[in-house]
Design an enzyme around this catalytic site. Structure first.
Site, PDB file in Angstrom:
ATOM      1  N   LYS A 120       0.862  -1.193   0.000  1.00  0.00           N
ATOM      2  CA  LYS A 120       0.000   0.000   0.000  1.00  0.00           C
ATOM      3  C   LYS A 120       0.886   1.226   0.000  1.00  0.00           C
ATOM      4  O   LYS A 120       2.013   1.176   0.511  1.00  0.00           O
ATOM      5  CB  LYS A 120      -0.855   0.016   1.272  1.00  0.00           C
ATOM      6  CG  LYS A 120      -2.050   0.918   1.183  1.00  0.00           C
ATOM      7  CD  LYS A 120      -3.143   0.232   0.418  1.00  0.00           C
ATOM      8  CE  LYS A 120      -4.476   0.895   0.536  1.00  0.00           C
ATOM      9  NZ  LYS A 120      -5.547  -0.072   0.214  1.00  0.00           N
TER      10      LYS A 120
HETATM   11  N1  GLU Z   1      -7.191   0.055  -3.010  1.00  0.00           N
HETATM   12  C1  GLU Z   1      -7.985  -1.128  -3.223  1.00  0.00           C
HETATM   13  C2  GLU Z   1      -8.041  -1.973  -1.969  1.00  0.00           C
HETATM   14  O1  GLU Z   1      -7.866  -1.486  -0.876  1.00  0.00           O
HETATM   15  C3  GLU Z   1      -7.568  -1.885  -4.454  1.00  0.00           C
HETATM   16  C4  GLU Z   1      -6.169  -2.411  -4.488  1.00  0.00           C
HETATM   17  C5  GLU Z   1      -5.759  -2.973  -5.840  1.00  0.00           C
HETATM   18  O2  GLU Z   1      -6.570  -3.025  -6.732  1.00  0.00           O
HETATM   19  O3  GLU Z   1      -4.587  -3.333  -5.951  1.00  0.00           O
HETATM   20  O4  GLU Z   1      -8.344  -3.139  -2.004  1.00  0.00           O
END
Ligand code: GLU
Length: 434
Positions: A120
């Site tokens: 993240k």
């Molecule tokens: N930000 C989204 C989540 O928290 C998607 C992450 C992604 O698609 O890699 O799941």
């Protein structure tokens, strides 16, 4: 906190402050790890991310002045595959937030059996305070600051709160421009959630909401509810909240109240999700929507509904709010919206929680489909994306149910158990280098 969890925290010299979001997240992960008998050495590995990257970078603003920004990319675990997870632009972004969200991505990908790990990132910024050109320059400079820490085979960002398909297009374009010849064309798969015209997948924009609705199709019947007849309220009307509402409207469910950063609205006769989505798109929030009444925060939380869906930020549902809720089931659309103390209040009140790692994993699942399509130079029709998404969500829901039965635990713990058993198996097969 149980003894084994404390042992891990003290061995790693982690300051186990109960209000800290990372301690909350990892505490829950470690409790589940203990339940499935994950060896101590693996618990130590999972208690800390593999890499925590922090960058500071200057950006020239429209007035000619320079501003220094702080950005993060946390890579929690990659035993299952390349790190995967969103990039958040928000004024509250902090290292501990990003670490928590990265760990949850490891769990989400493992639960859905995607060949991806957890990561993240984010920039501490209020995106609405920047012009489009400033946002573009900031995104490009952040991407180049991350350098080789991201890549289509190594770490693949995606949208999250405050970022969107346009942000991903800028990231991909920057990455392709600064990479060597082999990635100059093929480098677009460094990110997912791109615009459809530039390698994005059909169905990615609505994917998180769509996955959540598929989970409701799967699980609500067993909780004595019919998805076509439920009433519900939502916190947050961004990508997850608004898509969930628009798709639930197609099932016949009734949206009665919404709260976001601009205010709370309520209409017991039902709020048109499509109309509200267009309104929020142009006005920036739900406040002032003509076809509902403005209500107090307390009236919002205490509204009688079948489902309560927090779909905004983490740690929003605190014990005092959990005590006020008048719902039959809490469905987590956002990541980590309910604190452990609030979870306990809900458990004591007999309100089941459908956990985020299951409910909102549709986003990363379609991200995986996008990455797969990019690498195979394919474009799948929307019906194929939806069919595969439904299958993935159904299998994940089955795993969670089976785990809950086997371990006699709540659904959040069960989801973590189902994910961690898979992570444990792969570690067992691969061994620990050297
Ligand atoms: N930000 C989204 C989540 O928290 C998607 C992450 C992604 O698609 O890699 O799941």
């Amino acid at each position: 906190m149980n003894q084994q969890v404390n042992r891990v925290f003290s061995e790693l010299e982690m300051d186990a402050k109960p209000d800290n979001i990372y301690i909350q997240t990892i505490g829950e992960v470690l409790r589940a790890a203990d339940l499935v008998g994950l060896p101590h050495r693996l618990q130590l590995i999972l208690a800390q991310p593999k890499n925590e990257i922090m960058v500071h970078f200057p950006v020239q603003m429209d007035n000619g002045e320079f501003q220094l920004f702080k950005g993060y990319r946390v890579q929690h675990n990659n035993v299952l595959g390349p790190y995967k997870g969103g990039i958040r632009y928000h004024q509250e972004v902090s290292l501990d937030h990003v670490k928590s969200l990265a760990a949850l991505m490891t769990i989400k990908c493992a639960l859905n059996r995607l060949p991806l790990g957890g990561g993240k990132g984010g920039v501490k910024v209020k995106p609405s305070a920047l012009s489009q050109m400033e946002l573009m320059r900031m995104t490009r400079r952040f991407t180049s600051a991350l350098g080789e820490n991201i890549g289509p085979d190594y770490d693949i960002p995606a949208p999250d709160v405050g970022t969107n398909a346009q942000t991903m297009a800028w990231m991909a374009d920057t990455y392709m421009n600064v990479s060597g010849p082999s990635l100059r064309q093929g480098g677009a798969s460094v990110v997912t959630g791109k615009p459809v015209e530039f390698g994005g997948s059909l169905g990615r924009d609505k994917a998180t909401g769509q996955g959540l609705v598929f989970i409701l199709d799967e699980l609500l019947g067993e909780l004595g509810l019919d998805v076509g007849k439920v009433t519900y309220s939502v916190v947050g009307f961004g990508n997850v909240g608004s898509w969930t509402a628009r798709l639930l409207a197609q099932r016949g469910a009734k949206l009665v109240a919404v709260l976001d950063h601009t205010g709370s609205i309520r209409n017991d006769r039902g709020i048109d999700a499509g109309e509200l989505a267009s309104y929020v798109e142009s006005k920036g929030g739900v406040a002032g929507f003509a076809h509902a009444e403005a209500v107090s925060t307390q009236d919002f939380y205490s509204a009688k509904v079948d489902l309560f869906i927090p779909a905004a930020l983490e740690q929003m549902i605190l014990p005092e709010i959990a005590a006020q809720l008048n719902c039959k089931v809490l469905v987590e659309g956002a990541n980590a919206p309910v604190t452990p103390a609030a979870d306990q209040v809900l458990a004591d009140r007999g309100i089941p929680v459908l956990p985020a790692v299951l409910c909102n994993s549709g986003g990363v699942t379609v991200s995986y489909f996008e990455w797969k399509q990019n690498r195979q130079a394919e474009t799948w029709p929307l019906a194929e994306v939806d069919t595969r998404l439904r299958q993935t969500m159904q299998s994940a829901a089955e795993r969670v149910k089976a785990s809950a039965k086997r371990f006699g635990c709540d659904l959040r713990t069960a989801a973590y158990c189902a994910a961690l058993e898979h992570v444990g198996t792969v570690y067992q097969l691969r061994g620990i280098f050297p």
